[in-house]
Design a protein around this motif. Structure first.
Motif, PDB file in Angstrom:
ATOM      1  N   CYS A  35      72.421  51.781  57.079  1.00  0.00           N
ATOM      2  CA  CYS A  35      73.339  51.305  57.254  1.00  0.00           C
ATOM      3  C   CYS A  35      73.384  50.285  58.591  1.00  0.00           C
ATOM      4  O   CYS A  35      74.404  49.343  58.262  1.00  0.00           O
ATOM      5  CB  CYS A  35      74.565  52.219  58.204  1.00  0.00           C
ATOM      6  SG  CYS A  35      75.085  53.975  56.591  1.00  0.00           S
ATOM      7  N   PHE A  39      74.768  46.305  57.960  1.00  0.00           N
ATOM      8  CA  PHE A  39      76.323  46.066  58.387  1.00  0.00           C
ATOM      9  C   PHE A  39      75.453  44.699  59.256  1.00  0.00           C
ATOM     10  O   PHE A  39      76.539  44.494  59.856  1.00  0.00           O
ATOM     11  CB  PHE A  39      77.154  47.781  59.229  1.00  0.00           C
ATOM     12  CG  PHE A  39      78.112  48.452  58.522  1.00  0.00           C
ATOM     13  CD1 PHE A  39      79.247  47.565  58.266  1.00  0.00           C
ATOM     14  CD2 PHE A  39      77.529  49.625  57.297  1.00  0.00           C
ATOM     15  CE1 PHE A  39      79.726  48.268  57.226  1.00  0.00           C
ATOM     16  CE2 PHE A  39      78.289  50.040  56.941  1.00  0.00           C
ATOM     17  CZ  PHE A  39      79.821  49.606  57.028  1.00  0.00           C
ATOM     18  N   VAL A 132      78.007  51.606  50.661  1.00  0.00           N
ATOM     19  CA  VAL A 132      78.845  52.132  52.184  1.00  0.00           C
ATOM     20  C   VAL A 132      79.778  52.838  51.653  1.00  0.00           C
ATOM     21  O   VAL A 132      79.598  54.331  52.133  1.00  0.00           O
ATOM     22  CB  VAL A 132      79.952  50.793  52.679  1.00  0.00           C
ATOM     23  CG1 VAL A 132      81.214  51.389  53.574  1.00  0.00           C
ATOM     24  CG2 VAL A 132      79.261  49.505  53.092  1.00  0.00           C
ATOM     25  N   GLU A 155      79.333  56.030  61.808  1.00  0.00           N
ATOM     26  CA  GLU A 155      80.219  55.109  62.736  1.00  0.00           C
ATOM     27  C   GLU A 155      79.083  54.188  63.934  1.00  0.00           C
ATOM     28  O   GLU A 155      79.634  53.049  64.130  1.00  0.00           O
ATOM     29  CB  GLU A 155      81.038  55.683  63.103  1.00  0.00           C
ATOM     30  CG  GLU A 155      82.436  55.941  62.537  1.00  0.00           C
ATOM     31  CD  GLU A 155      83.455  54.819  61.820  1.00  0.00           C
ATOM     32  OE1 GLU A 155      83.048  53.530  61.952  1.00  0.00           O
ATOM     33  OE2 GLU A 155      83.910  55.109  61.034  1.00  0.00           O
ATOM     34  N   ILE A 158      77.698  52.004  62.067  1.00  0.00           N
ATOM     35  CA  ILE A 158      78.238  50.357  61.739  1.00  0.00           C
ATOM     36  C   ILE A 158      78.413  49.896  63.105  1.00  0.00           C
ATOM     37  O   ILE A 158      78.273  48.536  63.082  1.00  0.00           O
ATOM     38  CB  ILE A 158      79.232  51.356  61.290  1.00  0.00           C
ATOM     39  CG1 ILE A 158      79.222  51.570  60.589  1.00  0.00           C
ATOM     40  CG2 ILE A 158      80.496  49.990  61.562  1.00  0.00           C
ATOM     41  CD1 ILE A 158      80.930  52.626  59.560  1.00  0.00           C
TER      42      ILE A 158
END
Length: 409
Positions: A35, A39, A132, A155, A158
């Protein structure tokens, strides 16, 4: 004997309740690091937008289409992610997404025109949609510490990706605007290897037992008022989010390195608040009140950028501070969406993301055109207006949303 039994009984529950945020299976960490890399791709491109406009002889609105095509394809593709992952499994869906991102980002780095680049960014959006939506569902389902902590972890990934991305993008972009595109392709190869090695096949074993997701499921999920409200609100506030992300680089008057450092600060605050501050806000004030407060503050920052567009330090400070309010809001709304409706988490994520990225698709090009037609101040004022509308919309539907604070974690 009964005493021993009494003493032994609490041990097992305490062991089950023990895992914290950092005590996760290897599969969770594999997805977490993938991730971050995925990102990084979003932030990598940001510092080179002015350079692309200059070197490819493109207007600002044409360059903002790099975000529009990316988000538009991503929004539509979100509707099929559940159907695909329920058939080929979480691991293979993630890997397919990574391969698609790698191919289209590499082709983007080799392209020679703005329209080819815009089209290739759309292909990148397809890969990102597969990755995602599935990554969020994967982390939540594989985590052993509950939904809320799993979402915080997601999060955080991200935030870390978005914060490190611009710094790397600024460094690579200072050499050539092609550097960040080719850099993403290389990073995706690393992510592919990491997931292939660290994510066990066992994560896909549930796919046979579970009913396959149909293409209609995300639309059925949107019949739940709470999920629909969060999706529309996200589309509205993403108008402001992507106005900042896609248009702010043009008014800051900075080169690639400078833009990289500004968005590094933005991303660091986004990461810190999403992990440490958002859960405290939710616990103390509730998700809905906290969400509305953060969105209101974001609108205020956009208004400041609109009023003092020509004052460099105001724009830079506002962009960095926006990371804090957006970090809080992203965690608050993602947690709320996962608890909003009695549907599969992957389906809820796909339905919500479909609406969310529609706002992200419309905003960048609109911002560029508004600046060309009127002046550089107007995009930020319009973005602030849409964010304020999202606050009013959430608050007006408050009675349909309050249950998210009492849902199981």
């Amino acid at each position: 004997m009964s005493t021993l039994t009494k003493k032994a009984a609490p041990v097992q529950p305490s062991l089950n309740a023990e895992p914290g945020l950092l005590q996760q299976p290897k599969a969770v960490w594999a997805v977490f690091f993938a991730c971050i890399i995925a990102f990084m791709g979003l932030g990598l491109v940001d510092p080179i937008l002015p350079a692309i406009a200059e070197q490819l002889d493109a207007s600002q609105s044409e360059v903002t289409l790099l975000f529009t095509s990316y988000n538009a394809v991503m929004a539509i593709a979100m509707l099929v992610t559940g159907a695909i992952s329920s058939r080929i499994g979480i691991k293979w869906t993630l890997l397919c997404g990574i391969v698609i991102i790698a191919i289209f980002s590499a082709l983007g780095g080799a392209s020679n025109g703005i329209w080819a680049l815009v089209g290739l960014r759309g292909g990148w959006g397809l890969g990102n949609a597969l990755f995602v939506a599935t990554a969020l569902a994967a982390i939540v389902s594989l985590s052993n510490s509950g939904t809320a902590k799993a979402i915080i972890l997601y999060e955080a990934a991200i935030g870390l990706g978005i914060s490190v991305g611009p710094l790397l993008g600024g460094w690579l972009g200072a050499m050539s605007w092609r550097g960040p595109f080719l850099g993403v392709a290389c990073l995706m190869v690393i992510a592919f290897l990491g997931l292939t090695i660290l994510m066990p096949k066992a994560t896909d074993t549930g796919k046979v037992a579970k009913p396959k997701t149909s293409l209609a499921d995300p639309f059925r999920a949107l019949k739940h008022r709470s999920l629909l409200v969060f999706g529309i609100a996200a589309a509205l506030y993403n108008f402001g989010f992507f106005t900042l992300l896609a248009y702010a680089p043009f008014v800051m008057g900075l080169k690639e390195h400078g833009l990289g450092f500004v968005f590094l600060g933005w991303g660091i605050l986004l990461a810190i608040t999403s992990v440490f501050m958002a859960p405290k806000l939710q616990a103390r004030f509730g998700a809905i009140k906290s969400m509305c407060a953060m969105l209101f503050l974001f609108a205020v920052l956009l208004i400041c950028m609109g009023v003092w567009t020509s004052t460099q330090w105001v724009v830079i400070t506002s962009v960095i501070l926006a990371g804090a309010v957006l970090g809080n809001n992203n965690t608050l709304i993602t947690t709320a969406v996962m608890n909003a409706a009695p549907v599969e988490r992957s389906t809820a994520s796909a339905a919500y993301s479909f609406l969310r990225f529609i706002g992200g698709a419309i905003a960048p090009y609109t911002a560029g055109r508004l600046a060309e037609i009127f002046n550089p101040q107007v995009p930020f004022i319009v973005g602030a207006f849409f964010v304020l509308v999202s606050v009013v919309f959430i608050w007006g539907n408050k009675k349909h949303l309050n249950h998210v604070d009492h849902a199981g974690h």
